[in-house]
Design a protein around this motif. Structure first.
Motif, PDB file in Angstrom:
ATOM      1  N   TRP A  32      -1.045  -5.737 -46.265  1.00 14.67           N
ATOM      2  CA  TRP A  32      -2.379  -5.689 -46.867  1.00 14.67           C
ATOM      3  C   TRP A  32      -3.452  -5.822 -45.790  1.00 14.67           C
ATOM      4  N   ILE A  33      -3.266  -6.758 -44.863  1.00 10.99           N
ATOM      5  CA  ILE A  33      -4.277  -6.998 -43.830  1.00 10.99           C
ATOM      6  C   ILE A  33      -4.368  -5.819 -42.866  1.00 10.99           C
ATOM      7  N   VAL A  34      -3.214  -5.342 -42.385  1.00 11.99           N
ATOM      8  CA  VAL A  34      -3.223  -4.210 -41.459  1.00 11.99           C
ATOM      9  C   VAL A  34      -3.738  -2.953 -42.151  1.00 11.99           C
ATOM     10  N   THR A  51      -7.455  -3.202 -42.442  1.00 10.20           N
ATOM     11  CA  THR A  51      -8.077  -3.011 -41.129  1.00 10.20           C
ATOM     12  C   THR A  51      -8.084  -1.542 -40.726  1.00 10.20           C
ATOM     13  N   LEU A  52      -6.938  -0.863 -40.924  1.00 13.74           N
ATOM     14  CA  LEU A  52      -6.873   0.561 -40.586  1.00 13.74           C
ATOM     15  C   LEU A  52      -7.838   1.374 -41.450  1.00 13.74           C
ATOM     16  N   SER A  53      -7.910   1.043 -42.732  1.00  8.66           N
ATOM     17  CA  SER A  53      -8.830   1.759 -43.615  1.00  8.66           C
ATOM     18  C   SER A  53     -10.274   1.526 -43.192  1.00  8.66           C
ATOM     19  N   LEU A  54     -10.591   0.288 -42.771  1.00  8.53           N
ATOM     20  CA  LEU A  54     -11.941   0.000 -42.291  1.00  8.53           C
ATOM     21  C   LEU A  54     -12.228   0.768 -41.003  1.00  8.53           C
ATOM     22  N   PHE A  55     -11.253   0.832 -40.092  1.00 13.78           N
ATOM     23  CA  PHE A  55     -11.429   1.603 -38.863  1.00 13.78           C
ATOM     24  C   PHE A  55     -11.641   3.083 -39.190  1.00 13.78           C
ATOM     25  N   VAL A 108     -13.044  -3.964 -51.195  1.00 15.63           N
ATOM     26  CA  VAL A 108     -11.736  -3.677 -51.781  1.00 15.63           C
ATOM     27  C   VAL A 108     -10.629  -4.451 -51.061  1.00 15.63           C
ATOM     28  N   ALA A 109     -10.710  -4.568 -49.737  1.00 16.99           N
ATOM     29  CA  ALA A 109      -9.694  -5.309 -48.989  1.00 16.99           C
ATOM     30  C   ALA A 109      -9.645  -6.767 -49.448  1.00 16.99           C
ATOM     31  N   LEU A 141      -6.749 -11.105 -52.661  1.00 15.48           N
ATOM     32  CA  LEU A 141      -6.817 -12.107 -53.725  1.00 15.48           C
ATOM     33  C   LEU A 141      -5.917 -11.729 -54.891  1.00 15.48           C
ATOM     34  N   PHE A 142      -5.854 -10.447 -55.211  1.00 18.93           N
ATOM     35  CA  PHE A 142      -5.025  -9.997 -56.325  1.00 18.93           C
ATOM     36  C   PHE A 142      -3.550 -10.258 -56.037  1.00 18.93           C
ATOM     37  N   SER A 143      -3.110  -9.927 -54.828  1.00 22.99           N
ATOM     38  CA  SER A 143      -1.715 -10.135 -54.472  1.00 22.99           C
ATOM     39  C   SER A 143      -1.374 -11.617 -54.483  1.00 22.99           C
ATOM     40  N   ALA A 144      -2.284 -12.449 -53.969  1.00 25.72           N
ATOM     41  CA  ALA A 144      -2.064 -13.897 -53.993  1.00 25.72           C
ATOM     42  C   ALA A 144      -1.967 -14.406 -55.427  1.00 25.72           C
TER      43      ALA A 144
END
Length: 486
Positions: free
Chosen positions: A70-72, A75-79, A286-287, A292-295
């Motif tokens: 989710w984090i990577v 980050t890639l989507s933001l990049f 969205v990130a 939060l949704f997954s948690a």
């Protein structure tokens, strides 16, 4: 002396045609700041967040890998969004990568994207959204998922003939086609109507996601003990890396949609400001929601239950608040999927229209409707291909085909950003990519790694997608030769 050139203000919808004294209808800039943001957020938050957490848990097999993906992925989507914001603000034209690759590398590269987008990319994306919508509806009406017949097909793989695909035809597939036709009809009637519908549906989907998170995060702990969730992988080796990349591919489907605003670049008002705001702000929001949704899901349900769930959000709400509440939240999820479908239909036909307008695609897809000012023929073309795709695969199969095709061109578009910086240094750039050259460079490298991994992991369907891409080259040679003056 007044100019004889036809004026082209933001609301203009006519342009000079190739014949003297004639005019060609063009698209209008009818998408404001709210509609632009709604396209980004509304496309990203669709079926993926409600269905991909289960696939991610199955592929990752540990909590740490799921959250790392989710984090990577975010980050890639933001990049990618930062890179595409520069391209969209500098070249606000219909077709996004079609326009960027043409300008950066030449017409053949732009065509290859447009062909792939029109034949493989957008049909598989929309078909997978429709398949996800039907999975939601099957929670409410189980008969929707009833199989009609199963077709066993062998396809060539890397190690000889294999039979990885069982195509199961259910009642859901013709129903999915019906929804696709309906959303195409809405967008046929005008871009402002499509944008207004998108704002409404996006508000509903964000509300539904917030409800699921609230129900889960503030629920009392389950009194029934269960085995501890696997937090770390059992070992760190090549298999762990493969599991992470497979989990990342699933996450990137959930994040996908950040680039859709660029596809309608010629219809965005004040693109120099609205592109960066909508892309960067939308992806960041969205990130945060996805993490939060997954948690929230893992707080309520055991990891193994999440991995085997077909309706994760509905199962979470049902576990906490009962079947009635789960039914209502599933209705909201159906609306969420429709929002994603609407924005994908709205943006997806633009590259097809742009190519047909330029004479390097089937002429049947050319033209703007004289009353509604939408690419009506391209919308119908897209609907026909998507409907056929919706009858041929499952949600997971279709999403993997789309990710493979799409990320090849996401990476190439950002390579075009590098090239344009060098070949057109004086091109007006109201927004410049933050972190250049490292941010776009990391995005390009990740795009390459992701597509290679998907092809190695799923060679059958990926190879079919690659062949469909290359099949466009003979058409391009024919159309480009035909367009040359005698």
């Amino acid at each position: 002396m007044p100019s004889s050139r036809i004026p082209a203000p933001e609301s203009a919808s006519e342009a000079t045609n190739t014949e003297p004294g004639s005019r060609r209808l063009e698209l209008v800039r009818g998408l404001g700041a709210w509609a632009s943001g709604a396209i980004v957020v509304g496309t990203m938050i669709g079926t993926g967040i409600f269905l991909k957490p289960a696939e991610m848990a199955r592929e990752g097999r540990s909590v740490s890998i799921v959250f790392a993906a989710w984090i990577v992925g975010g980050t890639l989507s933001l990049f990618g969004a930062l890179s595409f914001a520069e391209l969209g603000a500098a070249i606000p034209e219909a077709g996004a990568e079609y326009a960027y690759l043409r300008r950066g590398f030449g017409p053949a590269w732009g065509f290859l994207f447009g062909w792939t987008h029109s034949i493989v990319g957008r049909p598989s994306s929309l078909a997978s959204i429709a398949a996800g919508l039907m999975r939601f509806m099957s929670f409410l009406i189980p008969a929707v998922a009833a199989p009609i017949f199963t077709l066993h097909i062998a396809v060539p793989g890397l190690t000889g003939w294999i039979k990885p695909y069982d195509f199961v035809f259910t009642r859901a597939q013709p129903l999915a086609v019906g929804w696709l036709i309906l959303m195409t009809g809405i967008n046929y009637l005008g871009v402002k109507l499509g944008g207004a519908v998108q704002v409404f549906l996006t508000a509903i989907k964000i509300t539904s996601v917030a409800i699921v998170m609230g129900v889960a995060l503030f629920a009392r702990p389950d009194s029934a003990p269960h085995a501890a969730d696997p937090f770390w992988p059992s070992a760190f080796n090549g298999a762990t890396l493969g599991a992470f990349l497979a989990t990342l591919a699933a996450a990137l489907w959930a994040y996908d949609g950040w680039e859709d605003l660029n596809l309608v670049g010629s219809e965005v008002q004040n693109p120099q400001k609205n592109f960066p705001r909508a892309l960067v702000g939308g992806v960041s929001l969205v990130a945060l929601i996805y993490l939060l949704f997954s948690a929230a899901c893992l707080k309520v349900l055991p990891f193994e239950t999440v991995a085997t769930s077909s309706h994760i959000a509905s199962d979470v709400v049902q576990h906490v608040a009962g079947a009635s509440a789960a039914a209502w939240i599933t209705v909201a999820m159906v609306i969420s999927a429709l929002g994603s479908m609407n924005s994908s239909v709205l943006s997806g036909a633009r590259p097809t229209y742009a190519m047909a307008r330029d004479g390097i695609f089937f002429k049947i897809a050319d033209g703007v409707h004289p009353k509604y000012r939408t690419p009506g023929r391209a919308l119908i073309w897209q609907c026909v291909l998507t409907s056929l795709m919706a009858l041929t695969g499952t949600f997971e199969e279709l999403t993997n085909l789309f990710i493979f095709a799409a990320w090849i061109f996401y990476g190439l578009a950002v390579v075009a950003l590098f090239r344009l910086r060098r070949t057109e240094p004086d091109l007006p750039r109201p927004y410049r990519c933050w972190g250049y050259p490292w941010v776009p460079g990391i995005f390009v490298a990740a795009s390459l790694a992701l597509t290679v991994n998907i092809w190695l992991d799923r060679p059958g369907r990926s190879s079919i997608g690659l062949l469909l891409m290359l099949a466009g080259l003979p058409f391009y040679m024919y159309w480009s030769k035909k367009a040359q003056p005698e």
